[in-house]
Design a protein around this motif. Structure first.
Motif, PDB file in Angstrom:
ATOM      1  N   LEU A 300       0.557   9.406   6.379  1.00 48.93           N
ATOM      2  CA  LEU A 300      -0.861   9.250   6.031  1.00 48.93           C
ATOM      3  C   LEU A 300      -1.560   8.086   6.716  1.00 48.93           C
ATOM      4  CD1 LEU A 300      -1.068   6.639   3.982  1.00 48.93           C
ATOM      5  CD2 LEU A 300      -0.430   8.284   2.239  1.00 48.93           C
ATOM      6  N   THR A 301      -0.857   7.290   7.531  1.00 48.92           N
ATOM      7  CA  THR A 301      -1.517   6.142   8.163  1.00 48.92           C
ATOM      8  C   THR A 301      -2.730   6.569   8.978  1.00 48.92           C
ATOM      9  OG1 THR A 301      -1.270   4.321   9.739  1.00 48.92           O
ATOM     10  CG2 THR A 301       0.109   6.260  10.099  1.00 48.92           C
ATOM     11  N   PRO A 302      -3.830   5.843   8.860  1.00 50.31           N
ATOM     12  CA  PRO A 302      -5.019   6.157   9.662  1.00 50.31           C
ATOM     13  C   PRO A 302      -4.771   6.103  11.167  1.00 50.31           C
ATOM     14  CG  PRO A 302      -5.603   4.719   7.850  1.00 50.31           C
ATOM     15  CD  PRO A 302      -4.107   4.785   7.867  1.00 50.31           C
ATOM     16  N   PHE A 303      -3.739   5.394  11.606  1.00 52.06           N
ATOM     17  CA  PHE A 303      -3.466   5.343  13.040  1.00 52.06           C
ATOM     18  C   PHE A 303      -3.097   6.713  13.592  1.00 52.06           C
ATOM     19  CE2 PHE A 303      -2.695   0.717  12.153  1.00 52.06           C
ATOM     20  CZ  PHE A 303      -3.708   0.248  12.963  1.00 52.06           C
ATOM     21  N   ASN A 304      -2.717   7.664  12.731  1.00 51.52           N
ATOM     22  CA  ASN A 304      -2.516   9.033  13.189  1.00 51.52           C
ATOM     23  C   ASN A 304      -3.832   9.649  13.649  1.00 51.52           C
ATOM     24  OD1 ASN A 304       0.217   8.916  12.557  1.00 51.52           O
ATOM     25  ND2 ASN A 304      -0.047   9.828  10.527  1.00 51.52           N
ATOM     26  N   ARG A 305      -4.944   9.221  13.016  1.00 53.97           N
ATOM     27  CA  ARG A 305      -6.263   9.743  13.378  1.00 53.97           C
ATOM     28  C   ARG A 305      -6.878   8.990  14.548  1.00 53.97           C
ATOM     29  NH1 ARG A 305      -6.426   9.882   7.633  1.00 53.97           N
ATOM     30  NH2 ARG A 305      -7.443   7.835   7.510  1.00 53.97           N
ATOM     31  N   VAL A 306      -6.458   7.728  14.728  1.00 56.66           N
ATOM     32  CA  VAL A 306      -7.032   6.910  15.805  1.00 56.66           C
ATOM     33  C   VAL A 306      -5.878   6.310  16.625  1.00 56.66           C
ATOM     34  CG1 VAL A 306      -9.267   6.398  14.768  1.00 56.66           C
ATOM     35  CG2 VAL A 306      -7.286   5.035  14.109  1.00 56.66           C
ATOM     36  N   PRO A 307      -5.100   7.148  17.305  1.00 53.40           N
ATOM     37  CA  PRO A 307      -3.924   6.638  18.023  1.00 53.40           C
ATOM     38  C   PRO A 307      -4.263   5.634  19.110  1.00 53.40           C
ATOM     39  CG  PRO A 307      -4.385   8.922  18.631  1.00 53.40           C
ATOM     40  CD  PRO A 307      -5.251   8.607  17.457  1.00 53.40           C
ATOM     41  N   GLU A 308      -5.488   5.666  19.586  1.00 56.44           N
ATOM     42  CA  GLU A 308      -5.885   4.704  20.608  1.00 56.44           C
ATOM     43  C   GLU A 308      -5.926   3.276  20.066  1.00 56.44           C
ATOM     44  OE1 GLU A 308      -9.646   6.148  18.593  1.00 56.44           O
ATOM     45  OE2 GLU A 308      -7.752   7.045  19.306  1.00 56.44           O
ATOM     46  N   GLU A 309      -5.933   3.128  18.732  1.00 59.24           N
ATOM     47  CA  GLU A 309      -5.955   1.800  18.112  1.00 59.24           C
ATOM     48  C   GLU A 309      -4.556   1.194  17.979  1.00 59.24           C
ATOM     49  OE1 GLU A 309      -8.683   0.079  16.800  1.00 59.24           O
ATOM     50  OE2 GLU A 309     -10.116   1.533  15.995  1.00 59.24           O
ATOM     51  N   GLY A 310      -3.515   2.006  18.213  1.00 56.65           N
ATOM     52  CA  GLY A 310      -2.148   1.503  18.089  1.00 56.65           C
ATOM     53  C   GLY A 310      -1.355   2.342  17.107  1.00 56.65           C
ATOM     54  N   ALA A 311      -0.163   1.881  16.762  1.00 56.31           N
ATOM     55  CA  ALA A 311       0.697   2.596  15.819  1.00 56.31           C
ATOM     56  C   ALA A 311       1.594   1.600  15.099  1.00 56.31           C
ATOM     57  CB  ALA A 311       1.541   3.646  16.543  1.00 56.31           C
ATOM     58  N   LEU A 312       1.682   1.756  13.785  1.00 58.66           N
ATOM     59  CA  LEU A 312       2.619   0.950  13.011  1.00 58.66           C
ATOM     60  C   LEU A 312       4.037   1.468  13.224  1.00 58.66           C
ATOM     61  CD1 LEU A 312       0.557   0.736   9.710  1.00 58.66           C
ATOM     62  CD2 LEU A 312       1.002  -1.159  11.288  1.00 58.66           C
ATOM     63  N   GLU A 313       5.010   0.606  12.995  1.00 55.49           N
ATOM     64  CA  GLU A 313       6.410   0.977  13.195  1.00 55.49           C
ATOM     65  C   GLU A 313       7.198   0.735  11.913  1.00 55.49           C
ATOM     66  OE1 GLU A 313       7.744  -1.359  16.492  1.00 55.49           O
ATOM     67  OE2 GLU A 313       6.562  -0.215  17.950  1.00 55.49           O
ATOM     68  N   PRO A 314       8.003   1.709  11.473  1.00 54.46           N
ATOM     69  CA  PRO A 314       8.807   1.499  10.265  1.00 54.46           C
ATOM     70  C   PRO A 314       9.831   0.396  10.494  1.00 54.46           C
ATOM     71  CG  PRO A 314       9.419   3.552  11.355  1.00 54.46           C
ATOM     72  CD  PRO A 314       8.205   3.050  12.059  1.00 54.46           C
ATOM     73  N   ALA A 315       9.826  -0.608   9.618  1.00 54.53           N
ATOM     74  CA  ALA A 315      10.669  -1.785   9.836  1.00 54.53           C
ATOM     75  C   ALA A 315      11.902  -1.829   8.941  1.00 54.53           C
ATOM     76  CB  ALA A 315       9.835  -3.054   9.610  1.00 54.53           C
ATOM     77  N   PHE A 316      11.988  -0.962   7.941  1.00 52.29           N
ATOM     78  CA  PHE A 316      13.132  -0.950   7.037  1.00 52.29           C
ATOM     79  C   PHE A 316      14.231  -0.015   7.520  1.00 52.29           C
ATOM     80  CE2 PHE A 316      10.740  -2.325   3.041  1.00 52.29           C
ATOM     81  CZ  PHE A 316      11.461  -3.498   2.927  1.00 52.29           C
ATOM     82  N   ARG A 317      15.467  -0.412   7.312  1.00 54.16           N
ATOM     83  CA  ARG A 317      16.592   0.523   7.398  1.00 54.16           C
ATOM     84  C   ARG A 317      17.628   0.103   6.363  1.00 54.16           C
ATOM     85  NH1 ARG A 317      18.428   2.573  13.058  1.00 54.16           N
ATOM     86  NH2 ARG A 317      16.715   4.023  12.611  1.00 54.16           N
ATOM     87  N   LEU A 318      18.076   1.060   5.572  1.00 50.47           N
ATOM     88  CA  LEU A 318      19.114   0.816   4.571  1.00 50.47           C
ATOM     89  C   LEU A 318      20.445   1.283   5.144  1.00 50.47           C
ATOM     90  CD1 LEU A 318      20.018   0.008   1.721  1.00 50.47           C
ATOM     91  CD2 LEU A 318      19.442   2.335   0.969  1.00 50.47           C
ATOM     92  N   TRP A 319      21.336   0.317   5.324  1.00 51.10           N
ATOM     93  CA  TRP A 319      22.656   0.635   5.884  1.00 51.10           C
ATOM     94  C   TRP A 319      23.638   0.904   4.753  1.00 51.10           C
ATOM     95  CZ3 TRP A 319      23.456   1.977  10.695  1.00 51.10           C
ATOM     96  CH2 TRP A 319      22.514   1.572  11.662  1.00 51.10           C
TER      97      TRP A 319
END
Length: 424
Positions: A300-319
């Motif tokens: 649902l991130t708005p960056f999906n609608r405005v990809p020219e503005e950038g993209a967030l990156e998932p920072a969590f990983r559960l090992w």
């Protein structure tokens, strides 16, 4: 960073590592957090025990910079919602990346923020708890640099706040919360009722009306058209209050909205705010961006609608680690509801580590969670053995952070460079 903030964060670094903190190396017991961080242990070979949640150092920094740039580009002040992480170290990094202050939801969270030197708080709830209000009044009286803005959404709430705050030296700044619609969560339903609440505030000496606010994420059947229409109501309410002279004597007018799903629409509508009698603080409050995720917010991130503005990156990983492989179609890893967010989506099997090599978790999916196990379904192409480490992506940052008190921050090669302390 203020001297008080630095001293408070230094106390976190001096905390001793022990049994309270899941996943940390057993042989680190007794070390301070700073000493353990200084060892720069490797997440995979440095004695960490599964399950262990890790934050990506690079992705965390990317997300902080991206939202700093986005807010500046659109002329927005930024008060990210701290209830996402409840991590004072991340609050400080957000402020260092240009945040005006931190948004919070309940008095306990404000106490945490104040304990670590946060100077500006936006409390996105009406606060009617007498003990909490008296504490806030004492904080305001004791520290002239402390700023707090709080919702009001009822005449009764204003009366309760006024009664609790009698005798305070400084008034509490408030914004009228406009509800996102009928059947939405909190907030005043109509503009006429907003006026009544504003009149009630004006009749007190303990409260000061400084603006309007709300949360567009609660707009029923939200889409761009509906969210835009509600945001324009919010802007019109601010303009009407201003025309009525309700903001006289202020330095600026606060207009605030913005969760993690519609901040692009907030930016567009706030750009339309007409010239008012005072400068307008256009305050965005998105919080989930700091870690982002691999599920709900990725979609649902708005960056999906405005990809020219950038993209967030998932920072969590559960090992996690495979502890049982009872059949060719099934496996179990040693992390469950106590360790992973599951309120929005189940975790996602992403990668497998064996003998230092990492590969995609092809043919592996999470189908259910028990308290301490994740149930994995495996297809014939899955190469999975007892003892393998499985990296899981998570959905919903808020309920990921709150299951872990001390979270390693690891670089891409697994080097742990810091530890983030949470307070839920």
């Amino acid at each position: 960073m203020t001297a008080d903030s630095a001293q408070s964060l230094a106390r976190l670094a001096a905390e001793r590592v022990d049994h309270r903190f899941k996943g940390l190396p057993p042989d680190a017991d007794g070390l301070t957090v700073a000493e353990l961080a200084g060892q720069r242990r490797n997440l995979f070979t440095g004695g960490f025990a599964t399950p262990v949640l890790a934050l990506s150092a690079e992705r965390l920094e990317h997300n902080l910079k991206l939202m700093e740039t986005y807010a500046a580009r659109h002329g927005l002040a930024f008060a990210p919602h701290g209830k996402t992480s409840m991590a004072p170290q991340l609050f400080q990094r957000q402020i260092e990346h240009g945040a005006w202050g931190i948004t919070l939801a309940v008095p306990h969270q404000v106490r945490v923020a104040r304990a670590f030197g946060t100077r500006r708080v936006f409390l996105a709830n009406e606060l009617v708890d007498e003990a909490a209000l008296r504490w806030i009044a004492a904080e305001l009286d004791a520290d002239p640099d402390f700023e707090l803005v709080c919702y009001v959404d009822s005449v009764r709430g204003v009366e309760l706040m006024d009664a609790a705050l009698r005798g305070a030296t400084r008034p509490v700044d408030v914004v009228v919360e406009l509800a996102a619609g009928e059947g939405a969560r909190t907030g005043v339903r109509t503009e006429a009722e907003c006026t009544a609440v504003a009149d009630a505030v004006a009749g007190t000496r303990t409260l000061r009306l400084v603006g309007v606010a709300g949360y567009e994420g609660e707009v029923p059947k939200a889409d761009t058209e509906r969210v835009t229409a509600w945001l324009r109501r919010l802007v019109a309410l601010a303009a009407d209050f201003d025309e009525a002279g309700r903001f006289s004597g202020l330095e600026e007018i606060v207009v605030s909205a913005g969760g993690s799903a519609w901040f692009d629409t907030v930016a567009e509508v706030f750009a339309e705010i007409p010239e008012l009698s005072l400068p307008v603080l256009k305050l965005l409050r998105s919080g989930a961006y700091v870690s982002h995720d691999d599920g709900h917010y990725r979609k649902l991130t708005p960056f999906n609608r405005v990809p020219e503005e950038g993209a967030l990156e998932p920072a969590f990983r559960l090992w996690t680690q495979v502890v049982s492989r009872p059949s060719a179609e099934q496996a179990f890893v040693n992390a469950g509801k106590r360790d992973a967010a599951y309120d929005l989506d189940l975790p996602f099997a992403q990668v497998i580590r064996r003998d230092g090599a990492e590969r995609p978790a092809t043919g592996v999916s999470v189908t259910a969670l028990s308290d301490q196990h994740a149930w994995l379904a495996t297809t014939p192409e899955a190469d999975l053995e007892v003892g393998d480490w499985v990296g899981l992506g998570l959905s919903h940052p808020c309920t990921s952070f709150d299951k872990w008190q001390l979270i390693p921050v690891a670089e891409a090669d697994g080097t742990v460079v810091d530890y983030v302390r949470t307070f839920f």
